[in-house]
Design a protein around this motif. Structure first.
Motif, PDB file in Angstrom:
ATOM      1  N   ALA A  18       0.857  -1.186   0.000  1.00  0.00           N
ATOM      2  CA  ALA A  18       0.000   0.000   0.000  1.00  0.00           C
ATOM      3  C   ALA A  18       0.892   1.234   0.000  1.00  0.00           C
ATOM      4  CB  ALA A  18      -0.908   0.010   1.221  1.00  0.00           C
ATOM      5  N   CYS A  19       0.320   2.319  -0.492  1.00  0.00           N
ATOM      6  CA  CYS A  19       1.056   3.593  -0.524  1.00  0.00           C
ATOM      7  C   CYS A  19       0.955   4.299   0.825  1.00  0.00           C
ATOM      8  CB  CYS A  19       0.544   4.450  -1.675  1.00  0.00           C
ATOM      9  SG  CYS A  19       1.096   3.847  -3.287  1.00  0.00           S
ATOM     10  N   SER A  20       1.338   5.574   0.832  1.00  0.00           N
ATOM     11  CA  SER A  20       1.368   6.321   2.086  1.00  0.00           C
ATOM     12  C   SER A  20       0.023   6.293   2.788  1.00  0.00           C
ATOM     13  CB  SER A  20       1.767   7.774   1.811  1.00  0.00           C
ATOM     14  OG  SER A  20       3.115   7.843   1.426  1.00  0.00           O
ATOM     15  N   GLY A  21       0.047   6.007   4.071  1.00  0.00           N
ATOM     16  CA  GLY A  21      -1.160   6.026   4.884  1.00  0.00           C
ATOM     17  C   GLY A  21      -0.793   5.743   6.323  1.00  0.00           C
ATOM     18  N   TYR A  22      -1.263   6.608   7.222  1.00  0.00           N
ATOM     19  CA  TYR A  22      -0.831   6.526   8.617  1.00  0.00           C
ATOM     20  C   TYR A  22      -2.006   6.858   9.523  1.00  0.00           C
ATOM     21  CZ  TYR A  22       3.191   7.286   5.710  1.00  0.00           C
ATOM     22  OH  TYR A  22       4.085   7.195   4.677  1.00  0.00           O
ATOM     23  N   LEU A  23      -2.258   5.970  10.458  1.00  0.00           N
ATOM     24  CA  LEU A  23      -3.280   6.220  11.474  1.00  0.00           C
ATOM     25  C   LEU A  23      -2.563   6.716  12.719  1.00  0.00           C
ATOM     26  CD1 LEU A  23      -6.256   5.965  12.367  1.00  0.00           C
ATOM     27  CD2 LEU A  23      -5.725   3.615  13.071  1.00  0.00           C
ATOM     28  N   ILE A  24      -2.945   7.916  13.183  1.00  0.00           N
ATOM     29  CA  ILE A  24      -2.327   8.489  14.379  1.00  0.00           C
ATOM     30  C   ILE A  24      -3.413   8.665  15.425  1.00  0.00           C
ATOM     31  CG2 ILE A  24      -1.054  10.456  15.311  1.00  0.00           C
ATOM     32  CD1 ILE A  24       0.264  10.802  12.601  1.00  0.00           C
ATOM     33  N   GLU A  25      -3.203   8.059  16.588  1.00  0.00           N
ATOM     34  CA  GLU A  25      -4.225   8.042  17.634  1.00  0.00           C
ATOM     35  C   GLU A  25      -3.707   8.685  18.913  1.00  0.00           C
ATOM     36  OE1 GLU A  25      -6.415   4.035  17.706  1.00  0.00           O
ATOM     37  OE2 GLU A  25      -4.564   3.586  16.642  1.00  0.00           O
ATOM     38  N   PHE A  26      -4.593   9.427  19.562  1.00  0.00           N
ATOM     39  CA  PHE A  26      -4.278   9.982  20.886  1.00  0.00           C
ATOM     40  C   PHE A  26      -5.591  10.197  21.626  1.00  0.00           C
ATOM     41  CE2 PHE A  26      -3.577  13.480  23.875  1.00  0.00           C
ATOM     42  CZ  PHE A  26      -2.468  13.007  24.561  1.00  0.00           C
ATOM     43  N   ALA A  27      -5.640   9.731  22.857  1.00  0.00           N
ATOM     44  CA  ALA A  27      -6.813   9.924  23.722  1.00  0.00           C
ATOM     45  C   ALA A  27      -8.107   9.489  23.031  1.00  0.00           C
ATOM     46  CB  ALA A  27      -6.901  11.386  24.173  1.00  0.00           C
ATOM     47  N   GLY A  28      -8.046   8.398  22.273  1.00  0.00           N
ATOM     48  CA  GLY A  28      -9.239   7.857  21.633  1.00  0.00           C
ATOM     49  C   GLY A  28      -9.618   8.521  20.326  1.00  0.00           C
ATOM     50  N   TYR A  29      -8.873   9.554  19.911  1.00  0.00           N
ATOM     51  CA  TYR A  29      -9.159  10.252  18.653  1.00  0.00           C
ATOM     52  C   TYR A  29      -8.315   9.623  17.556  1.00  0.00           C
ATOM     53  CZ  TYR A  29     -10.338  14.300  15.690  1.00  0.00           C
ATOM     54  OH  TYR A  29     -10.810  15.122  14.703  1.00  0.00           O
ATOM     55  N   ARG A  30      -8.933   9.394  16.403  1.00  0.00           N
ATOM     56  CA  ARG A  30      -8.226   8.715  15.299  1.00  0.00           C
ATOM     57  C   ARG A  30      -8.120   9.635  14.095  1.00  0.00           C
ATOM     58  NH1 ARG A  30     -11.719   4.507  17.232  1.00  0.00           N
ATOM     59  NH2 ARG A  30     -10.516   2.864  18.262  1.00  0.00           N
ATOM     60  N   LEU A  31      -6.892  10.003  13.793  1.00  0.00           N
ATOM     61  CA  LEU A  31      -6.592  10.886  12.659  1.00  0.00           C
ATOM     62  C   LEU A  31      -5.910  10.055  11.576  1.00  0.00           C
ATOM     63  CD1 LEU A  31      -6.314  13.779  11.452  1.00  0.00           C
ATOM     64  CD2 LEU A  31      -4.117  13.936  12.661  1.00  0.00           C
ATOM     65  N   LEU A  32      -6.489  10.077  10.392  1.00  0.00           N
ATOM     66  CA  LEU A  32      -5.914   9.357   9.252  1.00  0.00           C
ATOM     67  C   LEU A  32      -5.128  10.362   8.404  1.00  0.00           C
ATOM     68  CD1 LEU A  32      -5.643   6.872   7.408  1.00  0.00           C
ATOM     69  CD2 LEU A  32      -7.842   7.521   6.380  1.00  0.00           C
ATOM     70  N   VAL A  33      -3.833  10.106   8.259  1.00  0.00           N
ATOM     71  CA  VAL A  33      -2.977  11.009   7.494  1.00  0.00           C
ATOM     72  C   VAL A  33      -2.648  10.342   6.163  1.00  0.00           C
ATOM     73  CG1 VAL A  33      -0.761  12.216   7.454  1.00  0.00           C
ATOM     74  CG2 VAL A  33      -2.029  12.008   9.605  1.00  0.00           C
ATOM     75  N   ASP A  34      -2.963  11.020   5.067  1.00  0.00           N
ATOM     76  CA  ASP A  34      -2.668  10.584   3.702  1.00  0.00           C
ATOM     77  C   ASP A  34      -3.246   9.205   3.345  1.00  0.00           C
ATOM     78  OD1 ASP A  34      -1.462  12.938   3.067  1.00  0.00           O
ATOM     79  OD2 ASP A  34       0.512  12.100   2.624  1.00  0.00           O
ATOM     80  N   PRO A  35      -4.528   9.167   2.997  1.00  0.00           N
ATOM     81  CA  PRO A  35      -5.122   7.893   2.572  1.00  0.00           C
ATOM     82  C   PRO A  35      -4.739   7.534   1.132  1.00  0.00           C
ATOM     83  CG  PRO A  35      -6.775   9.632   2.519  1.00  0.00           C
ATOM     84  CD  PRO A  35      -5.512  10.261   3.035  1.00  0.00           C
ATOM     85  N   GLY A  36      -3.502   7.070   0.968  1.00  0.00           N
ATOM     86  CA  GLY A  36      -2.992   6.721  -0.359  1.00  0.00           C
ATOM     87  C   GLY A  36      -3.564   5.406  -0.871  1.00  0.00           C
ATOM     88  N   TYR A  37      -3.185   5.071  -2.120  1.00  0.00           N
ATOM     89  CA  TYR A  37      -3.674   3.842  -2.772  1.00  0.00           C
ATOM     90  C   TYR A  37      -3.563   2.627  -1.848  1.00  0.00           C
ATOM     91  CZ  TYR A  37      -2.957   5.972  -7.496  1.00  0.00           C
ATOM     92  OH  TYR A  37      -2.980   6.735  -8.630  1.00  0.00           O
ATOM     93  N   ALA A  38      -4.624   1.865  -1.744  1.00  0.00           N
ATOM     94  CA  ALA A  38      -4.647   0.539  -1.101  1.00  0.00           C
ATOM     95  C   ALA A  38      -4.506   0.595   0.416  1.00  0.00           C
ATOM     96  CB  ALA A  38      -3.572  -0.392  -1.693  1.00  0.00           C
ATOM     97  N   THR A  39      -4.678   1.778   0.997  1.00  0.00           N
ATOM     98  CA  THR A  39      -4.553   1.861   2.450  1.00  0.00           C
ATOM     99  C   THR A  39      -5.868   1.525   3.167  1.00  0.00           C
ATOM    100  OG1 THR A  39      -4.987   4.255   2.316  1.00  0.00           O
ATOM    101  CG2 THR A  39      -2.682   3.551   2.442  1.00  0.00           C
ATOM    102  N   VAL A  40      -6.995   1.727   2.489  1.00  0.00           N
ATOM    103  CA  VAL A  40      -8.267   1.508   3.183  1.00  0.00           C
ATOM    104  C   VAL A  40      -8.513   0.036   3.550  1.00  0.00           C
ATOM    105  CG1 VAL A  40     -10.780   1.513   2.762  1.00  0.00           C
ATOM    106  CG2 VAL A  40      -9.477   3.637   2.702  1.00  0.00           C
ATOM    107  N   PRO A  41      -8.183  -0.941   2.671  1.00  0.00           N
ATOM    108  CA  PRO A  41      -8.356  -2.327   3.136  1.00  0.00           C
ATOM    109  C   PRO A  41      -7.564  -2.623   4.406  1.00  0.00           C
ATOM    110  CG  PRO A  41      -8.023  -2.278   0.767  1.00  0.00           C
ATOM    111  CD  PRO A  41      -7.776  -0.884   1.266  1.00  0.00           C
ATOM    112  N   ARG A  42      -6.388  -2.034   4.519  1.00  0.00           N
ATOM    113  CA  ARG A  42      -5.589  -2.242   5.737  1.00  0.00           C
ATOM    114  C   ARG A  42      -6.205  -1.512   6.925  1.00  0.00           C
ATOM    115  NH1 ARG A  42      -0.945  -4.775   4.684  1.00  0.00           N
ATOM    116  NH2 ARG A  42      -0.536  -5.078   2.466  1.00  0.00           N
ATOM    117  N   LEU A  43      -6.695  -0.302   6.670  1.00  0.00           N
ATOM    118  CA  LEU A  43      -7.356   0.452   7.738  1.00  0.00           C
ATOM    119  C   LEU A  43      -8.548  -0.326   8.281  1.00  0.00           C
ATOM    120  CD1 LEU A  43      -7.596   3.250   9.225  1.00  0.00           C
ATOM    121  CD2 LEU A  43      -9.236   3.858   7.437  1.00  0.00           C
TER     122      LEU A  43
END
Ligand SMILES: [Zn+2]
Length: 247
Positions: A18-43
């Motif tokens: 998959a391309c660039s894609g990063y889930l960053i979490e803090f205090a129960g909040y989920r921020l998705l940074v750069d939903p690149g190609y093929a990252t959603v199946p992994r998410l």
């Protein structure tokens, strides 16, 4: 603050990758940074689509934004459609991918918040700082901070003193390193190498470095070795499923 890598390939997703894609979490909040190609199946192997609180995008190239389309579809195509997804991006970065879809409701599935590179703003519990970094289209370097910790992310970017400034003393520099040692002419100044981002991490005083956006076919060990010539702290290479807990 937890970082989960969804993908770390540059350009296109290789077999099983998959391309660039990063889930960053803090205090129960989920921020998705750069939903690149093929990252959603992994998410979606980690969380439900409606568990994402916001999306933050560095720039509009599809290897960084394409999978916002299936993410929005996944949030809509269910009995209890999700709330509008806030998406923070540079002006026009999301226009083409949002225009892909003819589902009438999809336009209302996303609430775009445009920011200018250089602005600072909050997203949930995170403080976001941004800088314009050199690329072939407008690109924002992003420093994402919460709880006294920070991750600084380059998007795609040629070498820049602005990155060194943005990443000063950061806990993790997550840096595009498409190439190992040298950037070929044509991409000179708009993409980066592992050797060079190691140098920038050292100048910034980053605590650790994660290389990402490697061109498919690149041996991660070669990239890590190149960066270790210029940066003496911990170096990792972004791989799908990798988790970093900063504390
Ligand atoms: Zn790009």
């Amino acid at each position: 603050m937890r970082l989960t890598v969804l993908g770390g390939a540059g350009g296109y997703p290789p077999a099983g990758g998959a391309c660039s894609g990063y889930l960053i979490e803090f205090a129960g909040y989920r921020l998705l940074v750069d939903p690149g190609y093929a990252t959603v199946p992994r998410l979606l192997s980690i969380v439900d689509p409606d568990a994402i609180d916001a999306v933050l995008v560095s720039h509009g190239h599809p290897d960084h934004v394409a999978d916002i389309n299936p993410l929005l579809r996944a949030r809509l195509m269910r009995d209890d459609a999700s709330a509008r997804l806030p998406a923070y991006a540079l002006p026009d970065a999301l226009g083409p991918v949002l225009a892909l879809d003819q589902i009438r409701a999809l336009a209302g599935a996303c609430e775009v918040h445009a920011f200018a590179a250089g602005e600072a703003f909050p997203i949930g519990p995170f403080a976001i700082e941004s800088r314009p970094l050199p690329h072939s289209i407008p690109n924002a370097g992003l420093r994402i901070s919460a709880g006294g910790l920070s991750i600084t992310y380059t998007g795609d970017a040629g070498p820049s003193d602005d990155l060194v400034d943005l990443a000063g003393g950061t806990d993790l520099l997550l840096a595009e390193a498409t190439y190992v040692e040298a950037v070929p002419s044509g991409n000179d100044g708009v993409l980066n190498s592992a050797l060079e981002v190691g140098r920038q991490a050292r100048r910034a005083g980053a605590a650790r470095l994660m290389l990402t956006h490697l061109l498919p076919g690149t041996d991660p060990a070669h990239s890590r070795t190149a960066a270790s010539r210029t940066f003496s702290e911990r170096i990792d290479v972004a791989a799908p499923g990798a988790i970093v807990d900063l504390s």
